[in-house]
Design a protein around this motif. Structure first.
Motif, PDB file in Angstrom:
ATOM      1  N   ASP A 499       0.823  -1.220   0.000  1.00 18.78           N
ATOM      2  CA  ASP A 499       0.000   0.000   0.000  1.00 18.78           C
ATOM      3  C   ASP A 499       0.850   1.260   0.000  1.00 18.78           C
ATOM      4  O   ASP A 499       0.587   2.199  -0.755  1.00 18.78           O
ATOM      5  N   SER A 500       1.875   1.287   0.882  1.00 16.31           N
ATOM      6  CA  SER A 500       2.693   2.506   0.969  1.00 16.31           C
ATOM      7  C   SER A 500       3.528   2.687  -0.298  1.00 16.31           C
ATOM      8  O   SER A 500       3.802   3.816  -0.710  1.00 16.31           O
ATOM      9  N   ALA A 501       3.932   1.583  -0.946  1.00 15.50           N
ATOM     10  CA  ALA A 501       4.676   1.697  -2.200  1.00 15.50           C
ATOM     11  C   ALA A 501       3.801   2.299  -3.297  1.00 15.50           C
ATOM     12  O   ALA A 501       4.266   3.064  -4.141  1.00 15.50           O
ATOM     13  N   MET A 502       2.514   1.951  -3.262  1.00 14.95           N
ATOM     14  CA  MET A 502       1.606   2.441  -4.292  1.00 14.95           C
ATOM     15  C   MET A 502       1.139   3.872  -4.003  1.00 14.95           C
ATOM     16  O   MET A 502       1.163   4.739  -4.879  1.00 14.95           O
ATOM     17  N   ASN A 503       0.741   4.124  -2.741  1.00 13.74           N
ATOM     18  CA  ASN A 503       0.086   5.391  -2.402  1.00 13.74           C
ATOM     19  C   ASN A 503       0.965   6.366  -1.632  1.00 13.74           C
ATOM     20  O   ASN A 503       0.552   7.494  -1.363  1.00 13.74           O
ATOM     21  N   GLY A 504       2.174   5.915  -1.254  1.00 17.09           N
ATOM     22  CA  GLY A 504       3.090   6.798  -0.532  1.00 17.09           C
ATOM     23  C   GLY A 504       2.884   6.744   0.968  1.00 17.09           C
ATOM     24  O   GLY A 504       1.836   6.335   1.469  1.00 17.09           O
ATOM     25  N   ASP A 505       3.934   7.129   1.701  1.00  9.32           N
ATOM     26  CA  ASP A 505       3.897   7.185   3.166  1.00  9.32           C
ATOM     27  C   ASP A 505       4.874   8.268   3.602  1.00  9.32           C
ATOM     28  O   ASP A 505       6.090   8.070   3.577  1.00  9.32           O
ATOM     29  N   ALA A 506       4.342   9.418   3.982  1.00  6.28           N
ATOM     30  CA  ALA A 506       5.189  10.563   4.342  1.00  6.28           C
ATOM     31  C   ALA A 506       6.075  10.245   5.537  1.00  6.28           C
ATOM     32  O   ALA A 506       7.227  10.691   5.601  1.00  6.28           O
ATOM     33  N   ASP A 507       5.554   9.462   6.493  1.00  3.03           N
ATOM     34  CA  ASP A 507       6.329   9.154   7.699  1.00  3.03           C
ATOM     35  C   ASP A 507       7.594   8.368   7.367  1.00  3.03           C
ATOM     36  O   ASP A 507       8.601   8.479   8.061  1.00  3.03           O
ATOM     37  N   ARG A 508       7.544   7.560   6.324  1.00  8.01           N
ATOM     38  CA  ARG A 508       8.710   6.749   5.942  1.00  8.01           C
ATOM     39  C   ARG A 508       9.413   7.308   4.704  1.00  8.01           C
ATOM     40  O   ARG A 508      10.262   6.662   4.122  1.00  8.01           O
ATOM     41  N   ILE A 510       8.290   7.759   1.722  1.00  8.90           N
ATOM     42  CA  ILE A 510       8.015   6.957   0.526  1.00  8.90           C
ATOM     43  C   ILE A 510       7.037   7.740  -0.352  1.00  8.90           C
ATOM     44  O   ILE A 510       5.940   8.089   0.093  1.00  8.90           O
ATOM     45  N   LYS A 511       7.450   8.022  -1.565  1.00  7.13           N
ATOM     46  CA  LYS A 511       6.620   8.808  -2.476  1.00  7.13           C
ATOM     47  C   LYS A 511       5.654   7.889  -3.224  1.00  7.13           C
ATOM     48  O   LYS A 511       5.987   6.742  -3.526  1.00  7.13           O
ATOM     49  N   PRO A 512       4.454   8.382  -3.567  1.00  8.48           N
ATOM     50  CA  PRO A 512       3.501   7.558  -4.325  1.00  8.48           C
ATOM     51  C   PRO A 512       4.086   7.163  -5.684  1.00  8.48           C
ATOM     52  O   PRO A 512       4.820   7.933  -6.303  1.00  8.48           O
ATOM     53  N   ASN A 513       3.760   5.939  -6.125  1.00  8.59           N
ATOM     54  CA  ASN A 513       4.231   5.450  -7.412  1.00  8.59           C
ATOM     55  C   ASN A 513       3.041   5.409  -8.372  1.00  8.59           C
ATOM     56  O   ASN A 513       2.229   4.483  -8.349  1.00  8.59           O
ATOM     57  N   ALA A 514       2.951   6.446  -9.214  1.00  5.52           N
ATOM     58  CA  ALA A 514       1.808   6.573 -10.123  1.00  5.52           C
ATOM     59  C   ALA A 514       1.760   5.424 -11.127  1.00  5.52           C
ATOM     60  O   ALA A 514       0.680   4.930 -11.481  1.00  5.52           O
ATOM     61  N   GLU A 515       2.935   4.970 -11.587  1.00  4.87           N
ATOM     62  CA  GLU A 515       2.994   3.866 -12.559  1.00  4.87           C
ATOM     63  C   GLU A 515       2.444   2.577 -11.940  1.00  4.87           C
ATOM     64  O   GLU A 515       1.673   1.841 -12.577  1.00  4.87           O
ATOM     65  N   PHE A 516       2.824   2.328 -10.694  1.00  9.51           N
ATOM     66  CA  PHE A 516       2.362   1.138  -9.978  1.00  9.51           C
ATOM     67  C   PHE A 516       0.840   1.173  -9.832  1.00  9.51           C
ATOM     68  O   PHE A 516       0.137   0.188 -10.105  1.00  9.51           O
ATOM     69  N   LYS A 517       0.319   2.325  -9.440  1.00 15.35           N
ATOM     70  CA  LYS A 517      -1.125   2.462  -9.229  1.00 15.35           C
ATOM     71  C   LYS A 517      -1.891   2.317 -10.546  1.00 15.35           C
ATOM     72  O   LYS A 517      -2.938   1.656 -10.603  1.00 15.35           O
ATOM     73  N   ALA A 518      -1.357   2.912 -11.605  1.00 16.66           N
ATOM     74  CA  ALA A 518      -2.025   2.842 -12.907  1.00 16.66           C
ATOM     75  C   ALA A 518      -2.067   1.402 -13.419  1.00 16.66           C
ATOM     76  O   ALA A 518      -3.082   0.947 -13.960  1.00 16.66           O
ATOM     77  N   LEU A 519      -0.966   0.684 -13.222  1.00 14.87           N
ATOM     78  CA  LEU A 519      -0.907  -0.718 -13.639  1.00 14.87           C
ATOM     79  C   LEU A 519      -1.929  -1.548 -12.866  1.00 14.87           C
ATOM     80  O   LEU A 519      -2.628  -2.398 -13.430  1.00 14.87           O
ATOM     81  N   TYR A 520      -2.033  -1.287 -11.562  1.00 14.84           N
ATOM     82  CA  TYR A 520      -2.988  -2.001 -10.698  1.00 14.84           C
ATOM     83  C   TYR A 520      -4.427  -1.749 -11.165  1.00 14.84           C
ATOM     84  O   TYR A 520      -5.250  -2.668 -11.219  1.00 14.84           O
ATOM     85  N   GLU A 521      -4.728  -0.505 -11.515  1.00 12.73           N
ATOM     86  CA  GLU A 521      -6.098  -0.145 -11.881  1.00 12.73           C
ATOM     87  C   GLU A 521      -6.464  -0.597 -13.295  1.00 12.73           C
ATOM     88  O   GLU A 521      -7.627  -0.875 -13.585  1.00 12.73           O
ATOM     89  N   ALA A 522      -5.457  -0.714 -14.186  1.00 16.45           N
ATOM     90  CA  ALA A 522      -5.748  -1.013 -15.590  1.00 16.45           C
ATOM     91  C   ALA A 522      -5.724  -2.493 -15.924  1.00 16.45           C
ATOM     92  O   ALA A 522      -6.409  -2.930 -16.848  1.00 16.45           O
ATOM     93  N   ASP A 523      -4.957  -3.276 -15.195  1.00 12.36           N
ATOM     94  CA  ASP A 523      -4.733  -4.685 -15.556  1.00 12.36           C
ATOM     95  C   ASP A 523      -5.369  -5.600 -14.518  1.00 12.36           C
ATOM     96  O   ASP A 523      -4.972  -5.625 -13.353  1.00 12.36           O
TER      97      ASP A 523
END
Length: 725
Positions: A499-508, A510-523
């Motif tokens: 989840d944090s890899a996809m949507n980001g986590d400011a405390d750690r 970790i920046k959101p990964n738009a490519e990861f999220k787009a792949l998850y939503e499209a495929d």
């Protein structure tokens, strides 16, 4: 109002690679279904009982604040029972299942003994017990006949009804008629229907109680496919393999009372019996008590550990501070002595109040053994020990006992970071040893306290974000390149989740990964892979022996916690280190550090030229050393060897020990943001300004940056009036 039913046959994530029920989710679901209790009966072990217990207590406290009922955990285990002796090692011999539940604290102790002996004496592919030890440790335990793998159901299915009756009579004899129940299940298996008909007859004939259970392996019905993948990971199969192990349907979840009644119409009494059993089962743990081993005290101190610690410390003041005191003028010498004595008295007072004198003596003793170790011929052969690590370096008691080699007065270190009377917690002194000598120290501890009182500690390897995606992808028979590409979208950071890899986590950071999220939503295939991986993420994958953890107890470790057998037949606790500490048991980290071997060998080489040379006497202001480090020549220097650290040292250009200390403290997530500010301040100290004057004396050594926890504590104390505690 709670329902009149309790799940008594429950597998959590600690039925490794079989159960997919995470304790918090399972307990929350049971509470949603208005259940006031639930059992934990993992396969052959008690790994998860404290985790379930503590989670239930936490959820119950939250519920109480909202006026809702809480939930109770019943401690149990689905044990494997050998048909004859647990010492038999016979292939293709059945392992009967048997559910054991602790009715009270005595029952918990007996259950822990049984489960431990299953590993220590009965392990053959699985931990197994037998009826001989069931007779010995049956008091305070309620038993259920288990699923169709139980002895009685197994004999029924073999059409050996006489054998089934003999087995029932034997279990009644072992546990008593009121403590043994025949267990019916309904997962739409024809074998279960055959068994249930006969169990009803036996219950009536012998006057024993009937219960109904569901063989829970996951929390909700929709989790069945993820648990199916988990089984494939366990058996190294793919979901497309026709011969793989597979559950017959998706009914192995935490069902409601209504669902259970629908499976067993007319069996209200059997459902009610589960709740009666739950009401009888009450086990409580005491957290925070001290269960320190007894340390032998010389007769002249009359078994007063505090007096002995004081005597040892005061005897070492001349050795530790003599040269410094001799170099001072008379008035300064008196002041320094007073400072030393005041700090020593303060620390000893807290140690006495908290009851930790024996702890210091135990550590002092095994470190003294290392420093005074001799070989078989009596020649001095000391085992290299580190100078001290972590908050223990803030203790003058630890310094005077030679547990650490860092003078806390010289470096303004705070004792309250180590022992805090306002936040009671077990002391934690991590000790580094040369790897070649580490086992010698453990052997010494075993010899001193007894092999039954010393045990290594279990640890669980979990299914982390990247690894679980690869595992699930392999099981789903997806192309390796595709799965590997998805896994590489997970940053390699501590604590990262899918989840944090996809949507980001400011405390750690970790920046959101738009490519990861787009792949998850499209495929759709990727989405299925990720969803299953998220359900399994964080589950324990395997149990192993902790690399450094060692437990020392007052009595046989098995008197306090269940034990298991790890790799190389090493005895380990079934609970992890933090749980042992909460139970008041004494855990040490005996860390192996190869740098200590290198230092020792270097010292021996140097002593061939200069016999008086000692690494303890080297200066900390050698310019050539700092020039070397400033050039990034850090190979072999502990904590400075990584590529990132070498580059940082080139940038920092340390010219004193304090710079190195600050550099190591800064080079970690969070404080790294201050590195440019620290370097700028070091280069232009005259340009540093402070928002308020009280900060200057605290932050001046680190060029205006907050680097150390001690500085944060001092700021809060000086500016806000807090106590050190």
């Amino acid at each position: 109002m709670s329902v009149d039913f309790t799940h008594l046959h429950v597998h959590t994530q600690y039925s490794l690679l079989d159960g997919a029920s995470k304790p918090k989710e399972l307990l929350q679901r049971a509470m949603e279904l208005d259940m006031d209790s639930i059992a934990v009966t993992d396969h052959g072990n008690m790994y998860g009982v404290i985790d379930m217990y503590k989670t239930a207590r936490s959820l119950s406290k939250e519920a109480a604040k909202e006026g809702r009922p809480g939930i109770k955990v019943i401690f149990g285990c689905e044990c494997y029972v050998a048909p004859e002796s647990r010492f038999d090692r016979i292939d293709k011999q059945p392992r009967y299942h048997l559910i054991l539940l602790a009715e009270n604290n005595e029952g918990y102790q007996n259950l822990a003994h049984l489960v431990s002996l299953g590993f220590i004496e009965g392990f053959y592919r699985k931990p197994r017990i037998d009826k001989a030890i069931l007779r010995q440790y049956s008091k305070g335990i309620i038993a259920l006949s288990a699923c169709i793998q139980g002895e009685i159901p197994h004999l029924i299915l073999q059409r050996n009804l006489e054998g089934a009756e003999r087995a029932l009579q034997e279990y009644i004899e072992i546990f008593g008629k009121n403590n043994f129940f025949l267990e019916m299940q309904n997962h739409d298996l024809p074998e279960e229907q055959t068994v249930n008909l006969e169990l009803r007859r036996l219950a009536k004939q012998y006057g024993v109680g009937l219960v109904v259970t569901n063989d829970i392996h996951y929390v909700r019905k929709e989790d069945a496919s993820a648990q199916d993948v988990l089984l494939c990971i366990q058996t190294n199969k793919t979901v497309n393999d026709p011969d793989r192990m597979k559950f017959n349907n998706d009914g192995y979840y935490c069902k409601s009372y209504e669902e259970m009644l629908a499976l067993f119409p007319g069996e209200e009494e059997a459902l009610h019996n589960t709740h009666l059993i739950a009401e009888r089962c009450n086990v409580d743990f005491t957290f925070g008590q001290l269960l320190l081993p007894q340390f032998p005290i010389p007769a002249q101190y009359h078994e007063d550990a505090d007096a002995y610690v004081r005597a040892l410390c005061e005897a070492e003041i001349p050795g530790r501070y003599g040269k410094e005191l001799d170099s001072l003028a008379a008035e300064a010498r008196t002041q320094k002595r007073e400072t030393i004595q005041k700090r020593l008295d303060y620390e000893l007072g807290i140690i006495r109040t908290m009851g930790y004198a024996a702890y210091f003596l135990i550590v002092w003793d095994f470190i003294h053994y290392c420093r005074s170790h001799t070989d078989a011929q009596g020649t001095p052969d000391p085992i290299p020990v580190g100078p001290g690590r972590g908050s223990a370096a803030g203790s003058i008691v630890a310094y005077l006992l030679h547990i650490t080699n860092i003078d806390p007065l010289k470096f303004d270190l705070l004792f309250e970071r180590f022992l805090n009377p306002e936040r009671v917690s077990m002391p934690d002194i991590d000790v580094d040893f040369a790897p070649e000598g580490r086992q010698k120290v453990i052997d010494y501890v075993i010899e001193k306290y007894g092999k039954e009182c010393v045990c290594q500690i279990i640890t669980f390897g979990t299914m982390a974000a990247r690894a679980v995606i690869k595992d699930v992808g392999r099981v789903m028979d997806l192309p390796y390149a595709m799965v590997d590409n998805i896994a590489k979208m997970i940053p390699q950071k501590v604590g990262v989740t899918i989840d944090s890899a996809m949507n980001g986590d400011a405390d750690r950071d970790i920046k959101p990964n738009a490519e990861f999220k787009a792949l998850y939503e499209a495929d759709e295939t990727v989405r299925d892979l990720i969803d299953k991986a998220k359900r399994l993420e964080g589950l324990p994958r395997h149990a192993s022996v902790h690399a450094s953890g060692v437990l020392i107890s007052q009595k046989d470790v098995g008197e306090y916690v269940p034990v298991a057998v790890g790799a190389d037949n090493v005895k380990v606790t079934q609970f992890e280190g933090p749980t042992l500490e909460h139970l008041g048991l004494l855990k040490f980290d005996f860390l192996g550090l190869r740098n200590l071997t290198v230092i020792q060998q270097t010292e021996k080489c140097e002593q061939q030229i200069d016999p008086a040379f000692s690494v303890d006497n080297i200066p900390y202001n050698d310019k050539a050393v700092f020039e070397c480090i400033s050039q990034g020549k850090c190979a072999g220097i502990f904590q400075l060897e990584s590529g990132g650290m070498k580059n940082f040292m080139k940038e920092l250009k340390p010219d004193c020990l304090e710079d190195l200390i600050a550099g190591i403290s800064l080079y970690r997530p969070g404080p790294m943001d201050f590195i440019p500010q620290y370097i700028k301040g070091k280069e232009n100290a005259g340009n540093i300004t402070y928002e308020c004057p009280q900060l200057e004396s605290i932050l001046e050594p680190t060029y205006g940056c907050m680097v150390y926890q001690e500085q944060v504590m001092q700021i809060v104390r000086d500016l806000a009036g807090y106590s050190w505690g």
